[in-house]
Write a protein that holds these residues in place. Structure first.
Motif, PDB file in Angstrom:
ATOM      1  N   GLU A  88       0.820  -1.210   0.000  1.00  0.00           N
ATOM      2  CA  GLU A  88       0.000   0.000   0.000  1.00  0.00           C
ATOM      3  C   GLU A  88       0.853   1.258   0.000  1.00  0.00           C
ATOM      4  OE1 GLU A  88      -3.534   2.109   2.689  1.00  0.00           O
ATOM      5  OE2 GLU A  88      -2.512   0.297   3.390  1.00  0.00           O
ATOM      6  N   PHE A  89       1.972   1.213   0.677  1.00  0.00           N
ATOM      7  CA  PHE A  89       2.869   2.364   0.715  1.00  0.00           C
ATOM      8  C   PHE A  89       3.275   2.765  -0.701  1.00  0.00           C
ATOM      9  CE2 PHE A  89       7.422   3.817   1.835  1.00  0.00           C
ATOM     10  CZ  PHE A  89       7.041   5.141   1.744  1.00  0.00           C
ATOM     11  N   GLY A  90       3.566   1.778  -1.551  1.00  0.00           N
ATOM     12  CA  GLY A  90       3.936   2.064  -2.927  1.00  0.00           C
ATOM     13  C   GLY A  90       2.849   2.817  -3.664  1.00  0.00           C
ATOM     14  N   SER A  91       1.604   2.378  -3.507  1.00  0.00           N
ATOM     15  CA  SER A  91       0.480   3.039  -4.183  1.00  0.00           C
ATOM     16  C   SER A  91       0.310   4.479  -3.701  1.00  0.00           C
ATOM     17  CB  SER A  91      -0.815   2.252  -3.932  1.00  0.00           C
ATOM     18  OG  SER A  91      -0.724   0.951  -4.463  1.00  0.00           O
ATOM     19  N   LEU A  92       0.451   4.680  -2.397  1.00  0.00           N
ATOM     20  CA  LEU A  92       0.287   6.020  -1.860  1.00  0.00           C
ATOM     21  C   LEU A  92       1.431   6.940  -2.280  1.00  0.00           C
ATOM     22  CD1 LEU A  92      -1.038   5.088   1.688  1.00  0.00           C
ATOM     23  CD2 LEU A  92      -2.335   6.063  -0.205  1.00  0.00           C
ATOM     24  N   LEU A  93       2.646   6.392  -2.324  1.00  0.00           N
ATOM     25  CA  LEU A  93       3.781   7.183  -2.777  1.00  0.00           C
ATOM     26  C   LEU A  93       3.598   7.565  -4.246  1.00  0.00           C
ATOM     27  CD1 LEU A  93       6.565   8.442  -2.357  1.00  0.00           C
ATOM     28  CD2 LEU A  93       7.571   6.227  -2.959  1.00  0.00           C
ATOM     29  N   GLY A 104       4.183  22.609  -4.792  1.00  0.00           N
ATOM     30  CA  GLY A 104       4.921  23.741  -5.331  1.00  0.00           C
ATOM     31  C   GLY A 104       6.171  23.316  -6.072  1.00  0.00           C
ATOM     32  N   VAL A 105       6.221  22.057  -6.508  1.00  0.00           N
ATOM     33  CA  VAL A 105       7.365  21.539  -7.260  1.00  0.00           C
ATOM     34  C   VAL A 105       6.974  21.455  -8.730  1.00  0.00           C
ATOM     35  CG1 VAL A 105       8.913  19.587  -7.618  1.00  0.00           C
ATOM     36  CG2 VAL A 105       8.226  20.235  -5.296  1.00  0.00           C
ATOM     37  N   LEU A 106       7.735  22.125  -9.561  1.00  0.00           N
ATOM     38  CA  LEU A 106       7.449  22.152 -10.994  1.00  0.00           C
ATOM     39  C   LEU A 106       8.531  21.358 -11.704  1.00  0.00           C
ATOM     40  CD1 LEU A 106       6.760  25.969 -10.986  1.00  0.00           C
ATOM     41  CD2 LEU A 106       5.040  24.174 -10.931  1.00  0.00           C
ATOM     42  N   THR A 107       8.198  20.148 -12.111  1.00  0.00           N
ATOM     43  CA  THR A 107       9.213  19.265 -12.679  1.00  0.00           C
ATOM     44  C   THR A 107       8.567  18.231 -13.574  1.00  0.00           C
ATOM     45  OG1 THR A 107      11.032  17.754 -12.114  1.00  0.00           O
ATOM     46  CG2 THR A 107       9.076  17.666 -10.724  1.00  0.00           C
ATOM     47  N   SER A 108       9.351  17.707 -14.504  1.00  0.00           N
ATOM     48  CA  SER A 108       8.909  16.571 -15.309  1.00  0.00           C
ATOM     49  C   SER A 108       9.327  15.305 -14.570  1.00  0.00           C
ATOM     50  CB  SER A 108       9.558  16.619 -16.698  1.00  0.00           C
ATOM     51  OG  SER A 108       9.154  17.768 -17.407  1.00  0.00           O
ATOM     52  N   ILE A 109       8.371  14.499 -14.195  1.00  0.00           N
ATOM     53  CA  ILE A 109       8.657  13.306 -13.403  1.00  0.00           C
ATOM     54  C   ILE A 109       9.383  12.281 -14.267  1.00  0.00           C
ATOM     55  CG2 ILE A 109       7.627  11.419 -12.082  1.00  0.00           C
ATOM     56  CD1 ILE A 109       5.244  13.313 -11.566  1.00  0.00           C
ATOM     57  N   PRO A 110      10.582  11.860 -13.882  1.00  0.00           N
ATOM     58  CA  PRO A 110      11.324  10.890 -14.687  1.00  0.00           C
ATOM     59  C   PRO A 110      10.652   9.514 -14.683  1.00  0.00           C
ATOM     60  CG  PRO A 110      12.450  11.264 -12.604  1.00  0.00           C
ATOM     61  CD  PRO A 110      11.323  12.265 -12.678  1.00  0.00           C
ATOM     62  N   TYR A 111      10.641   8.906 -15.845  1.00  0.00           N
ATOM     63  CA  TYR A 111      10.103   7.539 -16.000  1.00  0.00           C
ATOM     64  C   TYR A 111       8.658   7.442 -15.520  1.00  0.00           C
ATOM     65  CZ  TYR A 111      15.130   7.182 -16.350  1.00  0.00           C
ATOM     66  OH  TYR A 111      16.446   7.405 -16.701  1.00  0.00           O
ATOM     67  N   ARG A 112       7.927   8.508 -15.751  1.00  0.00           N
ATOM     68  CA  ARG A 112       6.531   8.582 -15.310  1.00  0.00           C
ATOM     69  C   ARG A 112       5.697   7.429 -15.901  1.00  0.00           C
ATOM     70  NH1 ARG A 112       2.369  12.478 -14.230  1.00  0.00           N
ATOM     71  NH2 ARG A 112       0.480  11.233 -13.976  1.00  0.00           N
ATOM     72  N   GLN A 113       5.871   7.173 -17.192  1.00  0.00           N
ATOM     73  CA  GLN A 113       5.064   6.143 -17.838  1.00  0.00           C
ATOM     74  C   GLN A 113       5.326   4.764 -17.234  1.00  0.00           C
ATOM     75  OE1 GLN A 113       5.477   6.101 -22.094  1.00  0.00           O
ATOM     76  NE2 GLN A 113       3.951   4.504 -22.406  1.00  0.00           N
ATOM     77  N   LYS A 114       6.594   4.484 -16.983  1.00  0.00           N
ATOM     78  CA  LYS A 114       6.948   3.190 -16.399  1.00  0.00           C
ATOM     79  C   LYS A 114       6.398   3.076 -14.978  1.00  0.00           C
ATOM     80  CE  LYS A 114      10.948   1.397 -17.305  1.00  0.00           C
ATOM     81  NZ  LYS A 114      12.398   1.057 -17.357  1.00  0.00           N
ATOM     82  N   LEU A 115       6.469   4.148 -14.224  1.00  0.00           N
ATOM     83  CA  LEU A 115       5.953   4.146 -12.857  1.00  0.00           C
ATOM     84  C   LEU A 115       4.440   3.962 -12.860  1.00  0.00           C
ATOM     85  CD1 LEU A 115       6.840   4.588  -9.848  1.00  0.00           C
ATOM     86  CD2 LEU A 115       6.196   6.988 -10.164  1.00  0.00           C
ATOM     87  N   ASP A 116       3.766   4.682 -13.736  1.00  0.00           N
ATOM     88  CA  ASP A 116       2.310   4.567 -13.814  1.00  0.00           C
ATOM     89  C   ASP A 116       1.876   3.143 -14.149  1.00  0.00           C
ATOM     90  OD1 ASP A 116       2.082   7.222 -13.232  1.00  0.00           O
ATOM     91  OD2 ASP A 116       1.652   7.870 -15.282  1.00  0.00           O
ATOM     92  N   SER A 117       2.627   2.498 -15.032  1.00  0.00           N
ATOM     93  CA  SER A 117       2.224   1.155 -15.477  1.00  0.00           C
ATOM     94  C   SER A 117       2.219   0.153 -14.333  1.00  0.00           C
ATOM     95  CB  SER A 117       3.162   0.666 -16.587  1.00  0.00           C
ATOM     96  OG  SER A 117       4.479   0.446 -16.086  1.00  0.00           O
TER      97      SER A 117
END
Length: 527
Positions: A88-93, A104-117
């Motif tokens: 569950e911690f993984g899902s919440l993170l 207030g963090v403006l950034t492109s999340i690295p490997y977003r697609q892989k993380l989402d999958s």
């Protein structure tokens, strides 16, 4: 500042998340550990996967040492899996990361697609996988780095911010939580509390932006100001504008300047350092017409500054904090503000430095030992024009240097407060009392002039029965310099915040007098 809204505790929200997903048991020795089957506790991955992972994920390689250290302590056991797959911690993170803009963090999340999958496909995270494991861990460090650490010290120094920063060890902290979930009882916050107040405001301002922002309030060409009782289309526009940001609780749409609107106007002026008057001038509308996007940028910039404050600042029994753009000094006792004074700070060419040092001395009837730069640029040219320049200004030579004698005309006034530092900055009285009535008070050579110096002295000496108000007054007017060494060294923090939420929940905006916001915003808005 209900308490000194200055910062503390790493990762309270993440602590909650972690401890929610961590089950514990106690062995015969009384030690705690994760509740797993024998098979699950023995499930490990090959340590060589760490190097391989970062070779394939170079955008996260700055966290490789922390990841390695964490898994060496855990003998390369999986920490993100339970019997049902990714815990569950993984899902919440994951949810925290994809909504990182709320911080207030403006950034492109690295490997977003892989993380989402991993989290969007029910079957992808069920079987322990070293790539998934290491991606989760790396993204944990990525999140806490962006949200709790912010820009590195080298970058903040370039921003001329020299307040002390604490190096956080989030790997050790995570490790301690996995071993001892009872740390959830620690109610300290991970950041300066002001950060969380600004975060709440940021959310509401982004909603305003999402709804189209606010329209420009245009002054009727037939008038130069707006007063109680006036009726014009500008009044209706002003009413709607103040309702959007909370100065008014309702919007009657009325075009008549009534008492209800006057209360909103006074609140607006109070939170933007304007004189307490119900009169509206074009200059006031100029401030109200600053786009919501610019206000959001100001909030983001000041949330970042909150990340740069050491977490133990509020633990001091006494503390003096000065916010340069607010032109205000606040004295805190046991975390509560008990005294405030207006101040004058350095002008643009002589900026007051952002730093911290402990106050050690009070000097009564001080000499003013004139700095070399002032001597060169002002005193010597004055002597050249007028041989009696020193006598006229109550000055004298002293071992090749120039100093001004004690007295009511001394530029330091009748008292000064020293916190020795390499910047040669201190607090002092001034004979130029009229400057405190000005809205903008950047006039000094870098030191900080205080409007209520005697009151501050009385507070700092309150525990010494020998120093009554009468004795303090006598020492200030004696005409002979004398020093007092404080028994308790009091931390002095000189900061720079152009947005601030006060103890009543009101958002204040201050002019960016040293033009520091834009360079910082340029760093934060980099993609």
């Amino acid at each position: 500042m209900r308490k000194l809204y200055i910062f503390i505790i790493p990762l309270f929200s993440l602590v909650l998340i972690i401890t929610t997903s961590c089950k514990k048991f106690t062995d015969k020795a009384g030690a705690t550990a994760l509740e797993q089957t024998t098979e699950e506790r023995e499930l490990t991955f090959d340590s060589t996967f760490v190097n391989t992972f970062f070779q394939k994920h170079p955008l996260l390689d700055k966290y490789q040492n922390e990841v390695n250290e964490l898994y060496q302590k855990h003998q390369f056991h999986y920490i993100w899996y339970d019997k049902n797959g990714v815990n569950e911690f993984g899902s919440l993170l994951h949810n925290k990361i994809i909504n990182i803009e709320e911080e207030g963090v403006l950034t492109s999340i690295p490997y977003r697609q892989k993380l989402d999958s991993i989290y969007e496909s029910p079957s992808s995270g069920q079987k322990p996988n070293p790539t998934t494991e290491l991606l989760n861990t790396s993204m944990y460090f990525y999140y806490v780095d962006k949200v709790y650490q912010g820009l590195d010290t080298e970058s903040t120094n370039q921003m001329e911010w020299f307040l002390p920063r604490e190096k956080q060890t989030y790997g050790k902290y995570l490790d301690s939580l996995l071993v001892n979930p009872s740390l959830i009882k620690n109610k300290e916050k991970g950041l300066f509390y002001q950060y969380y107040l600004l975060k709440n405001v940021l959310k509401s301002y982004r909603q305003i932006e999402k709804n189209g922002g606010w329209k420009t309030v245009k002054m009727d060409s037939a008038v130069k100001s707006l007063n109680l009782g006036d009726s014009t289309h500008t009044i209706a526009q002003l009413r709607t504008r103040l309702y959007l940001t909370g100065e008014l609780k309702s919007d009657s749409k009325s075009a008549i300047y009534d008492d209800q609107l006057a209360k909103g106007v006074l609140k607006f002026k109070e939170t933007n350092r304007n004189a307490s008057s119900t009169i509206i001038l074009p200059s006031h509308l100029k401030v109200l017409n600053i786009p919501v996007s610019e206000r959001i940028k100001t909030l983001v910039v000041n949330m970042e500054r909150c990340r740069w404050i050491a977490k133990d600042i509020t633990k001091a029994k006494e503390l003096i904090a000065i916010n340069i753009p607010a032109y205000q000094l606040t004295y805190f006792e046991n975390g509560k503000p008990t005294f405030r004074s207006n101040v004058v700070v350095g002008k643009t060419v002589n900026k007051t430095v952002i730093f911290s040092a402990p106050m050690r001395y009070i000097v009564f009837s001080p000499y003013w030992n004139i700095p070399y730069s002032i001597k060169k640029n002002e005193i010597l040219p004055g002597i050249k024009k007028d041989p009696n320049y020193l006598a006229k200004h109550n000055m004298e030579w002293n071992d090749g240097k120039v100093r001004q004698k004690p007295g009511p005309k001394n530029s330091l006034g009748l008292i000064k407060f020293l916190f020795p530092n390499s910047n040669s900055i201190y607090l002092h009285d001034t004979p130029s009392k009229h400057l405190f009535s000005r809205r903008d008070r950047a006039f000094s050579h870098g030191c900080i002039r205080i409007e209520k110096p005697k009151e501050l002295a009385e507070i700092l000496l309150k525990d010494d029965p020998k120093w009554t108000s009468e004795k303090i007054d006598e020492a200030m007017n004696k005409g002979a310099e004398s020093w007092y060494t404080l028994k308790n060294k009091i931390p002095v923090y000189i900061g720079y915040f152009t947005a601030w939420v006060d103890v009543d929940g009101n958002l204040h905006f201050y002019d960016d007098i040293y033009e520091r916001d834009e360079p910082l915003a340029a760093l934060l808005y980099e993609k």
